[in-house]
Design a protein around this motif. Sequence first.
Motif, PDB file in Angstrom:
ATOM      1  N   CYS A 173      -3.133   0.473   6.340  1.00 44.13           N
ATOM      2  CA  CYS A 173      -2.781   0.146   4.953  1.00 44.13           C
ATOM      3  C   CYS A 173      -3.550  -1.083   4.482  1.00 44.13           C
ATOM      4  CB  CYS A 173      -1.281  -0.106   4.839  1.00 44.13           C
ATOM      5  SG  CYS A 173      -0.352   1.431   4.682  1.00 44.13           S
ATOM      6  N   LYS A 202      -7.005   0.054   3.681  1.00 44.21           N
ATOM      7  CA  LYS A 202      -6.972   0.909   2.507  1.00 44.21           C
ATOM      8  C   LYS A 202      -6.943   0.047   1.244  1.00 44.21           C
ATOM      9  CE  LYS A 202      -3.408   3.688   1.916  1.00 44.21           C
ATOM     10  NZ  LYS A 202      -2.457   4.746   2.342  1.00 44.21           N
ATOM     11  N   ASP A 203      -6.109  -0.974   1.284  1.00 44.62           N
ATOM     12  CA  ASP A 203      -5.984  -1.848   0.124  1.00 44.62           C
ATOM     13  C   ASP A 203      -7.258  -2.644  -0.099  1.00 44.62           C
ATOM     14  OD1 ASP A 203      -3.756  -2.693  -1.773  1.00 44.62           O
ATOM     15  OD2 ASP A 203      -4.686  -4.591  -1.222  1.00 44.62           O
ATOM     16  N   SER A 216       0.814  -1.208   0.000  1.00 43.86           N
ATOM     17  CA  SER A 216       0.000   0.000   0.000  1.00 43.86           C
ATOM     18  C   SER A 216       0.850   1.261   0.000  1.00 43.86           C
ATOM     19  CB  SER A 216      -0.931  -0.028   1.205  1.00 43.86           C
ATOM     20  OG  SER A 216      -1.859   1.023   1.131  1.00 43.86           O
TER      21      SER A 216
END
Length: 66
Positions: free
Chosen positions: A34, A37-38, A13
């Motif tokens: 992260c 987010k991914d 990420s």
Amino acid sequence: MTEKKPIVVKCPSCGADVIWSEVSPNRPFCSEQCKNKDFIAWANEKQRISGDSNYDDVLSDDLENN
Ligand SMILES: [Zn+2]
């Protein structure tokens, strides 16, 4: 004599170094942030592909009217 070297990977990420062991529970991501987010990006991508034609219609209508 063999010294165990930690395996370090890059967070997919943000590209930060992530130690590949139990100290990094979110590996291959550097953090839960992260990781989420991914996952959100992946979910959005999936949604975009499944609703692609509708999305394109709305988008081209908008472009033609302007
Ligand atoms: Zn990261």
